[in-house]
Design a protein around this motif. Sequence first.
Motif, PDB file in Angstrom:
ATOM      1  N   TYR A 138      -0.877  11.942   2.716  1.00  0.00           N
ATOM      2  CA  TYR A 138      -1.906  10.985   2.273  1.00  0.00           C
ATOM      3  C   TYR A 138      -1.761  10.661   0.794  1.00  0.00           C
ATOM      4  O   TYR A 138      -2.016   9.544   0.359  1.00  0.00           O
ATOM      5  CB  TYR A 138      -3.314  11.518   2.599  1.00  0.00           C
ATOM      6  CG  TYR A 138      -3.857  12.472   1.576  1.00  0.00           C
ATOM      7  CD1 TYR A 138      -4.586  12.003   0.488  1.00  0.00           C
ATOM      8  CD2 TYR A 138      -3.627  13.841   1.671  1.00  0.00           C
ATOM      9  CE1 TYR A 138      -5.074  12.875  -0.473  1.00  0.00           C
ATOM     10  CE2 TYR A 138      -4.101  14.704   0.730  1.00  0.00           C
ATOM     11  CZ  TYR A 138      -4.822  14.230  -0.345  1.00  0.00           C
ATOM     12  OH  TYR A 138      -5.287  15.084  -1.292  1.00  0.00           O
ATOM     13  N   ASP A 139      -1.330  11.672  -0.023  1.00  0.00           N
ATOM     14  CA  ASP A 139      -1.236  11.398  -1.463  1.00  0.00           C
ATOM     15  C   ASP A 139      -0.078  10.449  -1.772  1.00  0.00           C
ATOM     16  O   ASP A 139      -0.147   9.659  -2.717  1.00  0.00           O
ATOM     17  CB  ASP A 139      -1.205  12.675  -2.307  1.00  0.00           C
ATOM     18  CG  ASP A 139      -0.254  13.716  -1.784  1.00  0.00           C
ATOM     19  OD1 ASP A 139      -0.116  13.828  -0.553  1.00  0.00           O
ATOM     20  OD2 ASP A 139       0.365  14.405  -2.602  1.00  0.00           O
ATOM     21  N   GLN A 140       0.961  10.486  -0.940  1.00  0.00           N
ATOM     22  CA  GLN A 140       2.045   9.503  -1.111  1.00  0.00           C
ATOM     23  C   GLN A 140       1.541   8.096  -0.776  1.00  0.00           C
ATOM     24  O   GLN A 140       1.914   7.125  -1.421  1.00  0.00           O
ATOM     25  CB  GLN A 140       3.248   9.857  -0.222  1.00  0.00           C
ATOM     26  CG  GLN A 140       3.998  11.096  -0.715  1.00  0.00           C
ATOM     27  CD  GLN A 140       5.102  11.544   0.248  1.00  0.00           C
ATOM     28  OE1 GLN A 140       5.159  11.108   1.395  1.00  0.00           O
ATOM     29  NE2 GLN A 140       5.967  12.418  -0.234  1.00  0.00           N
ATOM     30  N   VAL A 141       0.675   7.999   0.244  1.00  0.00           N
ATOM     31  CA  VAL A 141       0.110   6.682   0.597  1.00  0.00           C
ATOM     32  C   VAL A 141      -0.794   6.204  -0.544  1.00  0.00           C
ATOM     33  O   VAL A 141      -0.715   5.042  -0.975  1.00  0.00           O
ATOM     34  CB  VAL A 141      -0.692   6.742   1.922  1.00  0.00           C
ATOM     35  CG1 VAL A 141      -1.347   5.399   2.223  1.00  0.00           C
ATOM     36  CG2 VAL A 141       0.209   7.170   3.079  1.00  0.00           C
ATOM     37  N   ALA A 142      -1.622   7.109  -1.074  1.00  0.00           N
ATOM     38  CA  ALA A 142      -2.526   6.729  -2.171  1.00  0.00           C
ATOM     39  C   ALA A 142      -1.715   6.213  -3.358  1.00  0.00           C
ATOM     40  O   ALA A 142      -2.045   5.186  -3.961  1.00  0.00           O
ATOM     41  CB  ALA A 142      -3.383   7.925  -2.575  1.00  0.00           C
ATOM     42  N   LYS A 143      -0.623   6.891  -3.660  1.00  0.00           N
ATOM     43  CA  LYS A 143       0.215   6.470  -4.798  1.00  0.00           C
ATOM     44  C   LYS A 143       0.870   5.108  -4.525  1.00  0.00           C
ATOM     45  O   LYS A 143       0.945   4.254  -5.411  1.00  0.00           O
ATOM     46  CB  LYS A 143       1.274   7.553  -5.082  1.00  0.00           C
ATOM     47  CG  LYS A 143       2.056   7.267  -6.353  1.00  0.00           C
ATOM     48  CD  LYS A 143       2.822   8.478  -6.833  1.00  0.00           C
ATOM     49  CE  LYS A 143       3.690   8.251  -8.064  1.00  0.00           C
ATOM     50  NZ  LYS A 143       3.839   6.941  -8.604  1.00  0.00           N
ATOM     51  N   ALA A 144       1.289   4.906  -3.278  1.00  0.00           N
ATOM     52  CA  ALA A 144       1.928   3.624  -2.917  1.00  0.00           C
ATOM     53  C   ALA A 144       0.940   2.470  -3.057  1.00  0.00           C
ATOM     54  O   ALA A 144       1.305   1.358  -3.464  1.00  0.00           O
ATOM     55  CB  ALA A 144       2.480   3.702  -1.497  1.00  0.00           C
ATOM     56  N   ILE A 145      -0.340   2.733  -2.744  1.00  0.00           N
ATOM     57  CA  ILE A 145      -1.367   1.683  -2.891  1.00  0.00           C
ATOM     58  C   ILE A 145      -1.609   1.415  -4.384  1.00  0.00           C
ATOM     59  O   ILE A 145      -1.605   0.273  -4.833  1.00  0.00           O
ATOM     60  CB  ILE A 145      -2.678   2.086  -2.169  1.00  0.00           C
ATOM     61  CG1 ILE A 145      -2.459   2.145  -0.650  1.00  0.00           C
ATOM     62  CG2 ILE A 145      -3.811   1.112  -2.512  1.00  0.00           C
ATOM     63  CD1 ILE A 145      -3.617   2.732   0.150  1.00  0.00           C
ATOM     64  N   LYS A 146      -1.774   2.484  -5.146  1.00  0.00           N
ATOM     65  CA  LYS A 146      -2.029   2.355  -6.590  1.00  0.00           C
ATOM     66  C   LYS A 146      -0.882   1.621  -7.292  1.00  0.00           C
ATOM     67  O   LYS A 146      -1.092   0.768  -8.145  1.00  0.00           O
ATOM     68  CB  LYS A 146      -2.187   3.762  -7.173  1.00  0.00           C
ATOM     69  CG  LYS A 146      -3.170   3.847  -8.304  1.00  0.00           C
ATOM     70  CD  LYS A 146      -3.298   5.295  -8.768  1.00  0.00           C
ATOM     71  CE  LYS A 146      -4.198   5.405  -9.963  1.00  0.00           C
ATOM     72  NZ  LYS A 146      -5.573   5.057  -9.765  1.00  0.00           N
ATOM     73  N   ASP A 147       0.338   1.968  -6.914  1.00  0.00           N
ATOM     74  CA  ASP A 147       1.533   1.383  -7.562  1.00  0.00           C
ATOM     75  C   ASP A 147       1.897   0.015  -6.982  1.00  0.00           C
ATOM     76  O   ASP A 147       2.927  -0.562  -7.345  1.00  0.00           O
ATOM     77  CB  ASP A 147       2.735   2.330  -7.413  1.00  0.00           C
ATOM     78  CG  ASP A 147       2.534   3.628  -8.187  1.00  0.00           C
ATOM     79  OD1 ASP A 147       1.598   3.677  -9.009  1.00  0.00           O
ATOM     80  OD2 ASP A 147       3.306   4.585  -7.961  1.00  0.00           O
ATOM     81  N   MET A 148       1.142  -0.455  -6.013  1.00  0.00           N
ATOM     82  CA  MET A 148       1.339  -1.777  -5.393  1.00  0.00           C
ATOM     83  C   MET A 148       2.666  -1.905  -4.650  1.00  0.00           C
ATOM     84  O   MET A 148       3.225  -2.991  -4.534  1.00  0.00           O
ATOM     85  CB  MET A 148       1.141  -2.892  -6.421  1.00  0.00           C
ATOM     86  CG  MET A 148      -0.320  -2.975  -6.835  1.00  0.00           C
ATOM     87  SD  MET A 148      -0.712  -4.130  -8.131  1.00  0.00           S
ATOM     88  CE  MET A 148      -0.407  -5.701  -7.399  1.00  0.00           C
ATOM     89  N   ILE A 149       3.142  -0.780  -4.123  1.00  0.00           N
ATOM     90  CA  ILE A 149       4.285  -0.820  -3.199  1.00  0.00           C
ATOM     91  C   ILE A 149       3.812  -1.556  -1.944  1.00  0.00           C
ATOM     92  O   ILE A 149       4.530  -2.354  -1.365  1.00  0.00           O
ATOM     93  CB  ILE A 149       4.762   0.619  -2.923  1.00  0.00           C
ATOM     94  CG1 ILE A 149       5.530   1.103  -4.163  1.00  0.00           C
ATOM     95  CG2 ILE A 149       5.608   0.714  -1.654  1.00  0.00           C
ATOM     96  CD1 ILE A 149       5.848   2.563  -4.183  1.00  0.00           C
ATOM     97  N   ILE A 150       2.565  -1.274  -1.563  1.00  0.00           N
ATOM     98  CA  ILE A 150       1.874  -2.080  -0.544  1.00  0.00           C
ATOM     99  C   ILE A 150       0.688  -2.703  -1.257  1.00  0.00           C
ATOM    100  O   ILE A 150       0.038  -2.049  -2.069  1.00  0.00           O
ATOM    101  CB  ILE A 150       1.446  -1.217   0.677  1.00  0.00           C
ATOM    102  CG1 ILE A 150       0.823  -2.071   1.783  1.00  0.00           C
ATOM    103  CG2 ILE A 150       0.469  -0.108   0.306  1.00  0.00           C
ATOM    104  CD1 ILE A 150       1.764  -2.510   2.829  1.00  0.00           C
ATOM    105  N   ARG A 151       0.422  -4.006  -0.985  1.00  0.00           N
ATOM    106  CA  ARG A 151      -0.685  -4.678  -1.666  1.00  0.00           C
ATOM    107  C   ARG A 151      -1.171  -5.810  -0.773  1.00  0.00           C
ATOM    108  O   ARG A 151      -0.577  -6.086   0.251  1.00  0.00           O
ATOM    109  CB  ARG A 151      -0.320  -5.153  -3.089  1.00  0.00           C
ATOM    110  CG  ARG A 151       1.072  -5.564  -3.391  1.00  0.00           C
ATOM    111  CD  ARG A 151       1.527  -6.876  -2.801  1.00  0.00           C
ATOM    112  NE  ARG A 151       0.535  -7.931  -2.925  1.00  0.00           N
ATOM    113  CZ  ARG A 151       0.459  -8.980  -2.133  1.00  0.00           C
ATOM    114  NH1 ARG A 151       1.292  -9.126  -1.106  1.00  0.00           N
ATOM    115  NH2 ARG A 151      -0.458  -9.906  -2.285  1.00  0.00           N
TER     116      ARG A 151
END
Length: 350
Positions: free
Chosen positions: A31-44
């Motif tokens: 989940y923390d990798q997903v949270a980071k991906a959202i924050k970093d706009m890898i997914i947006r």
Amino acid sequence: MRPLYFENGVLRLIDQTKLPESTVWHECCSYDQVAKAIKDMIIRGAPAIGAAAAYGTVLGMSAIKTKDKTFFFDEVKRIADEIKNTRPTAVNLFWAVDRIVDKAYENREESIEKIIEIALAEAQRIDEEDVKSNRKIGEFGGELIHSGDTILTHCNAGSLATCDYGTALGMVRAAHDAGKQVHVFACETRPFLQGARLTAYELMKDGIPVTVICDNMAGYFMYTQQISCCIVGADRIVSNGDTANKIGTYSIAVLAKENNIPFYVAAPVSTIDFRICCGSRIPIEERDPHEVTHIRGCRIVPDGVNVRNPAFDVTPNRYITAIITDMGILYPPFSKSIQKLGERLNGGGV
Ligand code: MRU
């Protein structure tokens, strides 16, 4: 083009920071990798963030090692809060995480293994429903687009911002698929360049004519009558119709009204926040100044100068001609049409 897949306990995301130069799949196993991906706009993009967050919550649940239900649900809450803390503006993030947590809680009498299985099925439903919603937006909104139209859009509200097909670009795709000649003007969308990089990329890939313009050219093209309508997505629509979307949307809406050009917002009902009365209550994300001072790693602003980077703005309802949702088209006065929509949602009637 789908920007995310969940398979065998791994969430795979197209890394949108690397498009259009390269298509790289980014893997999240926790989940923390997903949270980071959202924050970093890898997914947006609001709906895509929602779906990724739903899968992220399930990944978090699956990693809790306990047989104690109280501890399990305390941990679920902590994980959900962490994921919800990544980006404040797009309401789909909160809507999707809450939907997973509520579903888990409704089934609290089941075994923990079963609860996780049910939560995963709910995340898959959020993902699948989003694609259907976008097709519906395309169907309803298609009637507002005529052959020969030149459509101005801002940011990326396409396949990449959703689970597939897109909202604003869903309307464009539906019109194109119906044989209408459409041409999209994509504002580049400083500072993250969603328009120049992502909208241009996905429309070109689908053979839909697209021209990229700098954000500050929008007024020129409207004043010289080269734009038939504007269509944008939304990160949060509140109960009076005020709409938060990518920074720069408000300026486009004001220019559209000045030039008598229809300004449409396309979004699924999951983007409507019925609990907030007006746009001034929407939290606006302020991102790292580095996004403004640098373009693709290259410094363009003197070192040490003050910089601001609000990622969204709010377009007041008076600038919006119509809101195209998956449940139909809403017209002003939006306080009334959104209230009616809320009643339909609560009372069945859908
Ligand atoms: O910061 P982003 O790229 O997540 O912002 C995206 C937008 O503002 C989109 O227009 C909005 O989320 C709608 S996506 C269908």
